[in-house]
Scaffold this motif. Structure first.
Motif, PDB file in Angstrom:
ATOM      1  N   PHE A   5     125.882  11.534 -22.764  1.00 43.20           N
ATOM      2  CA  PHE A   5     125.064  12.063 -21.681  1.00 43.20           C
ATOM      3  C   PHE A   5     125.965  12.410 -20.524  1.00 43.20           C
ATOM      4  CE2 PHE A   5     124.684   8.618 -18.484  1.00 43.20           C
ATOM      5  CZ  PHE A   5     125.557   7.754 -19.085  1.00 43.20           C
ATOM      6  N   SER A  10     123.959  10.667 -13.772  1.00 43.76           N
ATOM      7  CA  SER A  10     123.182   9.447 -13.917  1.00 43.76           C
ATOM      8  C   SER A  10     123.699   8.331 -13.040  1.00 43.76           C
ATOM      9  CB  SER A  10     123.159   8.997 -15.366  1.00 43.76           C
ATOM     10  OG  SER A  10     124.405   8.460 -15.691  1.00 43.76           O
ATOM     11  N   SER A  13     121.377   8.654 -10.257  1.00 42.22           N
ATOM     12  CA  SER A  13     119.987   8.327 -10.558  1.00 42.22           C
ATOM     13  C   SER A  13     119.822   6.836 -10.783  1.00 42.22           C
ATOM     14  CB  SER A  13     119.506   9.109 -11.774  1.00 42.22           C
ATOM     15  OG  SER A  13     120.374   8.912 -12.847  1.00 42.22           O
ATOM     16  N   VAL A  14     120.786   6.197 -11.426  1.00 40.85           N
ATOM     17  CA  VAL A  14     120.677   4.749 -11.644  1.00 40.85           C
ATOM     18  C   VAL A  14     120.664   4.019 -10.311  1.00 40.85           C
ATOM     19  CG1 VAL A  14     121.974   2.752 -12.432  1.00 40.85           C
ATOM     20  CG2 VAL A  14     121.686   4.688 -13.928  1.00 40.85           C
ATOM     21  N   GLY A  16     119.987   5.306  -7.511  1.00 41.59           N
ATOM     22  CA  GLY A  16     118.785   5.709  -6.792  1.00 41.59           C
ATOM     23  C   GLY A  16     117.588   4.868  -7.167  1.00 41.59           C
TER      24      GLY A  16
ATOM     25  N   GLN B 115     113.707  14.465  -7.911  1.00 46.75           N
ATOM     26  CA  GLN B 115     114.551  13.337  -8.283  1.00 46.75           C
ATOM     27  C   GLN B 115     114.179  12.092  -7.498  1.00 46.75           C
ATOM     28  OE1 GLN B 115     116.650  13.901 -10.774  1.00 46.75           O
ATOM     29  NE2 GLN B 115     117.053  11.729 -10.794  1.00 46.75           N
ATOM     30  N   SER B 119     112.881   8.582  -8.967  1.00 47.63           N
ATOM     31  CA  SER B 119     113.513   7.285  -8.669  1.00 47.63           C
ATOM     32  C   SER B 119     112.480   6.296  -8.156  1.00 47.63           C
ATOM     33  CB  SER B 119     114.591   7.454  -7.601  1.00 47.63           C
ATOM     34  OG  SER B 119     115.646   8.207  -8.080  1.00 47.63           O
ATOM     35  N   MET B 132     114.741  -1.149 -18.048  1.00 45.81           N
ATOM     36  CA  MET B 132     115.459   0.115 -17.965  1.00 45.81           C
ATOM     37  C   MET B 132     116.411   0.187 -19.149  1.00 45.81           C
ATOM     38  SD  MET B 132     118.307   1.353 -15.274  1.00 45.81           S
ATOM     39  CE  MET B 132     117.463   1.764 -13.804  1.00 45.81           C
ATOM     40  N   ILE B 143     116.305   8.690 -17.324  1.00 46.78           N
ATOM     41  CA  ILE B 143     116.516   7.406 -17.988  1.00 46.78           C
ATOM     42  C   ILE B 143     115.167   6.867 -18.478  1.00 46.78           C
ATOM     43  CG2 ILE B 143     117.358   5.072 -17.621  1.00 46.78           C
ATOM     44  CD1 ILE B 143     119.168   6.200 -15.500  1.00 46.78           C
TER      45      ILE B 143
END
Lengths: 635, 314
Positions: A5, A10, A13-14, A16, B115, B119, B132, B143
């Motif tokens: 990926f 990411s 995003s993680v 976030g 986004q 989140s 997760m 994700i």
């Protein structure tokens, strides 16, 4: 099997997502998170570390971030939510800058790779900048707006102004952590505890370090009472019951010894071979052997009695014969005492534990003032009386502390003082809470407060060698002291008094509420202007601006409910002690920044994540075609 | 890659080749959706442009991407990155990094908001006890989360409105509901369709039906045809098709009865009639359900507009 990926997107995003999780609990207006287990246990918490560790996270980047946060908070005790906020905003800014100007100097497979490489490069530059120049910047531009409370002032009287600042610092910490209602009471209790323990040493923060390291043995959690029942009691509390009935004692110094091994040799352990009747003309049997051991025990007890010992502490569980003989001799016996408590006892009393019970020297005997059982806990629980003891005269040998001292203090100790004799009356902290979870939370809050105080008053030496050492220490500090000890090459005699060499004075505190971030933001912008004006090398310019803009995210969140106040606070440069947002420690903030930058660097070094279906051996790392280090997730 | 507008317009057809769904590729659709986001550049002093597409040739099937004309295998999702690539790899010096245009800013802003929403939703789910995972969704790249029943869940696919599938009745309950309403309305419309007046159900029923506004591009033709008068209906039902084809022949019969119309109205009527004729021919040749539905809606709107024009002229 590998799943591929785009890691650059990411990261943001993680982090976030983690930011979205903690945002609601952040700041003075933040709320609490209610955790429930399937067993029905519930707990309310506002501590960022608790919240993050309670999440179910399988994503390796998320776990890495939570691990970094946890390690940071075991060092400084505070700032886990601010960590995530700063991390998220830094990643966003780096991402924006990297996508704007990806490096095309090297040839990359794709533009994503170019952007990722730029981001990595930026992060490295940021970290280098922070390690080299940030502490000077803070010391010159930010710290003057705060106030330096020296440890000597603090150790003066109870109600001096310096004490007032420390209490306010603690109050704002507990306010953020536990809520408004009890923060004053708890901070007073902590100050009282510190005052009782402070005379342990002449070195400034030695008491704090001692408390920090021995906190599990010093406090006793008791559930079922309101928090306001918490108090200090004299002496050390050992969390075990008497194994023998407690005899009445008259007023004389009580002598105690500590045993680490078994007094009566165990007869039948697995793997033992007992040879009976070898080499002798008479027939021997096991019965004879056990009779012999009992006779030897009797001798031992008689020996102890002649020395006047009346309290026996043991790490392991002793046999029934020992207990019977001790009861007969009117000695109290406590077994299965935990290692922490025994080590604390040994440190306070100066008595070394006996490993070989046939050689009892005077140095093994501790003198106690009193020893009595204590009932802590409501009646409906099992009656588990504790007993407490205290020491009248304490001899502290410097060598007991070698394992836990920072190297600069090793210098001072070895050079000036070898044996310190101090009278100290140990006090134990009883922490009460309504439920087990709440009590545990209060205990953690206390421990974090002590860690925070320790970080505040710890001097930060500004020499180059120690700055390099800090890169090892700043993120993974749990085993740093032993690390540092082995590196004896940096021990020079010129480093005698670290306090004078510090650029950043210990004990510097500032008003909370984003003041530190604003001041540092302005300082960084000034630095970037002056760098560009003087046509200096380009290293500092974009990174300091990046850091400056990322820093503002913290006060923005604090004032998210009132943007007008944000603007107002931003424009005021002078010291703002009138605002009642509390106090915070500058050293903790500095440590936080360094830890965040380290985390950013390690995050951006991840290029790809490989999923494996079997556990990997640590020796064999699968190599891939990517340029940098990989993270491997076990699935 | 195109040189000018005409060659782009040559792509006008029933099925837009640049879109992933079934889109009617008329001029408005092409100019509004694709030309707006096209990337311009110079080759040998000729200005050309590349239009974004959703084709399956690259790995980005669900995001619009640009194909580089020079290196045919490269595809880029963002126009800024594409421009940079053109400049660096193919020597087009005209494109320095310039601040994103307003359109691009809007796209960037929208993406950022999306986004942030993702989140926040994921954070809420994590606090509810979801796990997760280390995997990403195949469709959108978000994700994945897993709930207590070990079921995987993608926040953006299953919760946020996707850009494309909003009007597909098979995927969206609201679109299905509006389709049902339209069907009910069309059940009333065959009765008055036999009368020359046609003042019945369709014109009265439609304004009172609260249908969700579909994306304008879906029924561009319908919007162009009926914009002056009514909001375009969402999805007219197929049973309306035979009735509307019956409509079409009657329509031209009605209009010539009023030769004293003002020239503007007459022109409008002619335009609408042309569109109606075209739609009818298209409908006769339409093979797919979506296209038929859209053509029918176009025809309905044309009918409505003609009716209103007739009322105006009277």
């Amino acid at each position: 099997m590998c799943s591929f990926f785009c890691p650059f997107m990411s990261h943001g995003s993680v982090v976030g997502v983690l930011e979205a999780v903690i945002l609601r609990s952040f700041g003075p207006e933040g709320g609490q998170v209610l955790f429930t287990r399937d067993t029905g246990q519930a707990m309310l918490s506002r501590s960022g570390t608790h919240i993050l560790r309670a999440l179910h996270l399988e994503h390796p980047l998320a776990r890495m971030v939570v691990e970094c946060v946890w390690k940071h908070s075991t060092v400084t005790g505070d700032g886990s939510k601010t960590f995530i906020l700063l991390l998220a905003s830094l990643l966003r800014k780096i991402h924006t800058t990297a996508s704007r100007e990806p490096h095309v100097s090297h040839s990359y497979n794709s533009l994503e790779a170019a952007e990722a490489a730029t981001a990595r490069h930026l992060a490295d530059k940021l970290l280098a900048f922070a390690l080299k120049e940030l502490d000077d910047l803070i010391a010159m531009e930010v710290a003057p707006h705060g106030r330096c409370v020296s440890w000597e002032d603090f150790t003066a009287e109870m109600h001096s102004p310096a004490n007032h600042y420390v209490q306010k610092l603690l109050a704002s910490f507990f306010h953020m952590r536990l809520g408004y209602v009890h923060c004053a009471f708890i901070s007073e209790l902590t100050c009282e505890l510190l005052n009782h323990w402070k005379c342990i040493d002449n070195l400034p923060y030695f008491a704090l370090q001692f408390l920090k390291d021995n906190f599990p043995a010093i406090h006793t959690p008791v559930s079922g009472f309101p928090i306001t029942s918490s108090r200090l009691i004299e002496g050390q509390v050992i969390h075990r019951d008497f194994a023998t009935p407690y005899p009445q004692t008259d007023h004389q110094p009580i002598k105690a010894v500590v045993f680490t091994g078994y007094l009566q040799p165990r007869l039948l352990n697995t793997g033992d071979v007992l040879e009976v009747g070898c080499g002798g003309t008479e027939e021997r049997s096991i019965v004879d052997f056990s009779a012999w051991t009992e006779r030897s025990l009797q001798c031992l007890i008689a020996n102890l009695q002649s020395l006047g010992v009346s309290v026996l502490l043991s790490v392991v569980k002793q046999s029934a014969a020992v207990l019977a003989l001790a009861t007969q001799a009117e000695m109290c016996f406590v077994d299965c005492v935990s290692e922490d408590e025994l080590s604390l006892f040994a440190q306070l009393s100066g008595a070394t534990p006996i490993s070989d019970c046939w050689r009892i020297e005077p140095e093994h005997i501790a003198e106690l003032t009193f020893c009595r059982p204590i009932l802590l806990g409501p009646h409906r629980y099992e009656n588990m009386p504790f007993f407490s003891l205290t020491c009248k005269a304490t001899h502290l040998h410097a060598k007991n502390y070698l394992g836990t001292i920072h190297t600069s203090h090793l210098q001072t100790l070895v050079a000036d003082v070898f044996i310190i004799r101090v009278k100290v009356k140990p006090y134990s902290l009883i922490i009460c809470g309504s439920g087990e979870g709440q009590t545990d939370q209060y205990a953690c809050a206390f421990q974090d407060a002590i860690r925070m105080l320790f970080t505040t008053w710890e001097p930060i030496p500004a020499t180059g060698t120690t700055a390099a050492k800090r890169t090892v220490q700043s993120d993974k500090r749990t085993s740093s002291y032993t690390h540092v000890l082995t590196d004896s090459s940096t021990c020079t005699s010129s480093n005698l008094n670290p306090l004078h060499k510090c650029v950043l004075q210990p004990g510097c505190i500032m008003p909370a509420g984003g003041t530190f971030e604003f001041l540092l933001h302005h300082a960084l912008l000034k630095l970037s202007h002056s760098c560009s004006a003087s046509n200096d090398t380009n290293i500092g310019v974009p990174v300091s601006r990046l850091l400056a803009s990322a820093l503002l995210s913290v006060p923005k969140q604090i004032y998210s409910h009132s943007p007008g106040q944000f603007l107002q606070t931003r424009t005021r440069h002078n010291a703002i002690f009138t605002q009642d947002m509390g106090l915070e420690s500058v050293s903790c903030k500095y440590e936080l920044l360094l830890a965040v930058l380290q985390c950013v660097t390690s995050l951006l070094r991840v290029d790809t994540i490989l999923r494996t279906h079997t556990a990997l051996h640590t020796q064999s790392l699968a190599d891939t075609s990517w340029e940098s280090t990989e993270d491997e997730a076990e699935n | 890659m195109f040189c000018d507008m005409e060659s782009l317009l040559a792509c006008v057809g029933s099925q837009c080749i640049f879109c992933t769904g079934k889109e009617l590729a008329n001029i408005s659709h092409l100019s509004k959706k694709h030309l707006k986001d096209a990337v311009y550049f110079n080759i040998n002093n000729e200005e050309k442009f590349v239009v974004a597409c959703f084709c399956k040739d690259s790995k980005w099937t669900s995001r619009s991407h640009y194909h580089c004309p020079h290196c045919k295998f490269r595809a880029f999702t963002r126009s800024a990155v594409f421009k940079k690539h053109l400049k660096s790899k193919h020597g087009d010096e005209d494109f320095e990094w310039e601040p994103p245009s307003e359109a691009e800013m809007k796209v960037i802003q929208a993406r950022r908001e999306r986004q942030d929403k993702i989140s926040k939703l994921m954070g809420d789910y994590l606090l509810k006890g979801y796990k997760m995972l280390g995997d990403c969704c195949d469709v959108c790249g978000t994700i994945l989360l897993q709930d207590r029943q070990q079921k995987k869940y993608c926040v953006s696919c299953q919760e946020l409105d996707s850009d494309i599938d909003k009007d597909n009745p098979a995927l969206n309950a609201q679109a299905a509901l509006s389709q049902v309403r339209e069907r009910q309305l069309a059940a009333q419309s065959p009765a008055p369709s036999q009368t020359p007046e046609l003042n019945g159900g369709p014109s009265n029923g439609q304004p009172s039906v609260s249908v969700p506004q579909p994306r304008p591009e879906h029924c561009e033709g319908a919007a162009a045809g009926g914009r002056a008068l009514l909001p375009p209906p969402a999805v007219p039902p197929p049973p309306a098709a035979p009735s509307t084809t019956a409509l079409a022949p009657t329509r031209p019969a009605v209009c010539p009865q009023n030769p004293a119309l003002r020239p503007v109205l007459q022109e409008a009527e002619e335009a609408v009639l042309t569109k109606l004729r075209w739609a009818t021919t298209q409908l006769q040749g339409a093979a797919s359900l979506e296209a038929s539905i859209q053509l029918c809606s176009l025809i309905t709107s044309c009918a409505n507009s003609l009716r209103s024009l007739k009322e105006l002229s009277q």
